[in-house]
Design a protein around this motif. Structure first.
Motif, PDB file in Angstrom:
ATOM      1  N   VAL A 259     145.057 -67.445  82.506  1.00 42.07           N
ATOM      2  CA  VAL A 259     145.577 -67.975  83.791  1.00 42.07           C
ATOM      3  C   VAL A 259     147.189 -67.733  83.604  1.00 42.07           C
ATOM      4  CG1 VAL A 259     146.027 -69.802  85.653  1.00 42.07           C
ATOM      5  CG2 VAL A 259     143.662 -69.149  84.668  1.00 42.07           C
ATOM      6  N   ARG A 260     147.525 -68.472  82.535  1.00 42.24           N
ATOM      7  CA  ARG A 260     149.109 -68.529  82.144  1.00 42.24           C
ATOM      8  C   ARG A 260     149.728 -66.932  82.032  1.00 42.24           C
ATOM      9  NH1 ARG A 260     151.255 -72.726  79.749  1.00 42.24           N
ATOM     10  NH2 ARG A 260     149.392 -73.340  79.057  1.00 42.24           N
ATOM     11  N   GLN A 261     149.044 -66.112  81.596  1.00 46.45           N
ATOM     12  CA  GLN A 261     149.355 -64.723  81.507  1.00 46.45           C
ATOM     13  C   GLN A 261     149.352 -64.117  82.858  1.00 46.45           C
ATOM     14  OE1 GLN A 261     146.646 -63.597  78.413  1.00 46.45           O
ATOM     15  NE2 GLN A 261     148.097 -63.550  76.716  1.00 46.45           N
ATOM     16  N   ALA A 262     148.540 -64.299  83.453  1.00 45.71           N
ATOM     17  CA  ALA A 262     148.400 -63.624  84.984  1.00 45.71           C
ATOM     18  C   ALA A 262     149.628 -64.255  85.739  1.00 45.71           C
ATOM     19  CB  ALA A 262     147.097 -64.104  85.347  1.00 45.71           C
TER      20      ALA A 262
ATOM     21  N   MET B  80     153.729 -87.182  86.322  1.00 45.65           N
ATOM     22  CA  MET B  80     152.587 -86.577  85.933  1.00 45.65           C
ATOM     23  C   MET B  80     152.065 -87.331  84.875  1.00 45.65           C
ATOM     24  SD  MET B  80     151.008 -82.730  85.312  1.00 45.65           S
ATOM     25  CE  MET B  80     151.525 -82.193  86.980  1.00 45.65           C
ATOM     26  N   ALA B  81     150.648 -87.817  84.877  1.00 42.10           N
ATOM     27  CA  ALA B  81     149.931 -88.631  83.657  1.00 42.10           C
ATOM     28  C   ALA B  81     149.891 -87.607  82.561  1.00 42.10           C
ATOM     29  CB  ALA B  81     148.753 -89.260  84.197  1.00 42.10           C
ATOM     30  N   THR B  82     149.829 -88.106  81.087  1.00 45.56           N
ATOM     31  CA  THR B  82     149.443 -87.423  80.249  1.00 45.56           C
ATOM     32  C   THR B  82     148.142 -86.710  80.308  1.00 45.56           C
ATOM     33  OG1 THR B  82     150.493 -89.048  78.714  1.00 45.56           O
ATOM     34  CG2 THR B  82     149.152 -87.270  77.476  1.00 45.56           C
ATOM     35  N   ALA B  83     147.024 -87.126  80.965  1.00 45.40           N
ATOM     36  CA  ALA B  83     145.795 -86.659  81.080  1.00 45.40           C
ATOM     37  C   ALA B  83     145.976 -85.332  82.221  1.00 45.40           C
ATOM     38  CB  ALA B  83     144.763 -87.336  81.777  1.00 45.40           C
ATOM     39  N   ASP B  84     146.745 -85.473  83.198  1.00 41.98           N
ATOM     40  CA  ASP B  84     147.006 -84.437  84.060  1.00 41.98           C
ATOM     41  C   ASP B  84     147.766 -83.217  83.256  1.00 41.98           C
ATOM     42  OD1 ASP B  84     146.047 -85.901  85.962  1.00 41.98           O
ATOM     43  OD2 ASP B  84     147.764 -86.564  86.810  1.00 41.98           O
ATOM     44  N   CYS B  85     148.545 -83.874  82.470  1.00 35.95           N
ATOM     45  CA  CYS B  85     149.289 -82.463  81.603  1.00 35.95           C
ATOM     46  C   CYS B  85     148.545 -82.011  80.795  1.00 35.95           C
ATOM     47  CB  CYS B  85     150.450 -83.150  80.766  1.00 35.95           C
ATOM     48  SG  CYS B  85     151.741 -83.586  81.847  1.00 35.95           S
ATOM     49  N   ALA B  86     147.544 -82.648  80.001  1.00 44.30           N
ATOM     50  CA  ALA B  86     146.626 -81.910  79.097  1.00 44.30           C
ATOM     51  C   ALA B  86     145.594 -81.041  80.258  1.00 44.30           C
ATOM     52  CB  ALA B  86     145.870 -82.921  78.645  1.00 44.30           C
ATOM     53  N   GLU B  87     144.982 -81.585  81.000  1.00 43.26           N
ATOM     54  CA  GLU B  87     144.265 -80.790  82.119  1.00 43.26           C
ATOM     55  C   GLU B  87     144.893 -79.464  82.399  1.00 43.26           C
ATOM     56  OE1 GLU B  87     141.943 -81.128  86.385  1.00 43.26           O
ATOM     57  OE2 GLU B  87     141.977 -82.888  85.070  1.00 43.26           O
ATOM     58  N   ASP B  88     146.355 -79.568  82.876  1.00 46.59           N
ATOM     59  CA  ASP B  88     146.907 -78.466  83.560  1.00 46.59           C
ATOM     60  C   ASP B  88     147.066 -77.430  82.397  1.00 46.59           C
ATOM     61  OD1 ASP B  88     148.378 -77.018  85.516  1.00 46.59           O
ATOM     62  OD2 ASP B  88     150.137 -77.508  84.055  1.00 46.59           O
ATOM     63  N   ALA B  89     147.425 -77.750  81.156  1.00 43.81           N
ATOM     64  CA  ALA B  89     147.585 -76.762  79.897  1.00 43.81           C
ATOM     65  C   ALA B  89     146.204 -75.986  79.601  1.00 43.81           C
ATOM     66  CB  ALA B  89     148.127 -77.463  78.857  1.00 43.81           C
ATOM     67  N   TYR B  90     145.094 -77.013  79.551  1.00 42.87           N
ATOM     68  CA  TYR B  90     143.824 -76.226  79.775  1.00 42.87           C
ATOM     69  C   TYR B  90     143.516 -75.187  80.584  1.00 42.87           C
ATOM     70  CZ  TYR B  90     138.857 -75.662  79.394  1.00 42.87           C
ATOM     71  OH  TYR B  90     137.340 -74.988  79.253  1.00 42.87           O
ATOM     72  N   THR B  91     143.627 -75.560  81.911  1.00 39.33           N
ATOM     73  CA  THR B  91     143.573 -74.727  82.938  1.00 39.33           C
ATOM     74  C   THR B  91     144.403 -73.491  82.963  1.00 39.33           C
ATOM     75  OG1 THR B  91     143.171 -76.715  84.395  1.00 39.33           O
ATOM     76  CG2 THR B  91     143.702 -74.458  85.475  1.00 39.33           C
ATOM     77  N   LYS B  92     145.491 -73.381  82.381  1.00 40.39           N
ATOM     78  CA  LYS B  92     146.520 -72.439  82.116  1.00 40.39           C
ATOM     79  C   LYS B  92     146.070 -71.472  80.998  1.00 40.39           C
ATOM     80  CE  LYS B  92     150.211 -73.468  84.880  1.00 40.39           C
ATOM     81  NZ  LYS B  92     150.579 -72.993  85.925  1.00 40.39           N
ATOM     82  N   ASP B  93     145.316 -71.968  79.962  1.00 43.08           N
ATOM     83  CA  ASP B  93     144.932 -71.235  79.087  1.00 43.08           C
ATOM     84  C   ASP B  93     143.422 -70.879  79.190  1.00 43.08           C
ATOM     85  OD1 ASP B  93     147.321 -71.423  77.481  1.00 43.08           O
ATOM     86  OD2 ASP B  93     146.696 -73.494  76.703  1.00 43.08           O
TER      87      ASP B  93
END
Length: 107
Positions: free
Chosen positions: A53-56, A1-14
């Motif tokens: 989303v992460r807590q859910a 997974m690319a770095t930008a994808d990881c950052a987007e995933d972390a943002y989505t989870k938060d």
């Protein structure tokens, strides 16, 4: 997974949980053991407006546990890693800390 994808995933989870997903989660969190419902209702009362989303996702994982195991974890009688080693993670520990009753402060 690319770095930008990881950052987007972390943002989505938060990101905050939307109302539709919150309703489904709350329904999924209904338990057969009243004691577990007390913990979960108090949690929803305090944190519904700020639930991420992460807590859910962590809550959904917890709902896969048997009622007796879940109550033992809520009461601190058993550590989550002893019930399911895969749940022994920082995000799960953070959620469990929110689920724990806060000690009363007296003046």
């Amino acid at each position: 997974m690319a770095t930008a994808d990881c950052a987007e995933d972390a943002y989505t989870k938060d990101a905050l949980l939307d109302a539709s997903l919150f309703g489904k989660l709350r329904w999924r969190c209904r338990r057969g053991m009243l004691e577990n419902d007390f913990f979960l209702e108090r949690f929803f009362h305090q944190y519904a407006a700020t639930l991420t989303v992460r807590q859910a996702e962590c809550l959904q994982e917890l709902m896969a546990l048997a009622d007796s195991d879940l109550l033992d974890v809520f009461l601190g009688r058993v550590k989550i890693g002893n019930v399911d080693p895969a749940m022994d993670r920082a995000d799960m520990h953070a959620l469990l800390a929110l689920l724990q009753p806060k000690p009363e402060t007296r003046p």
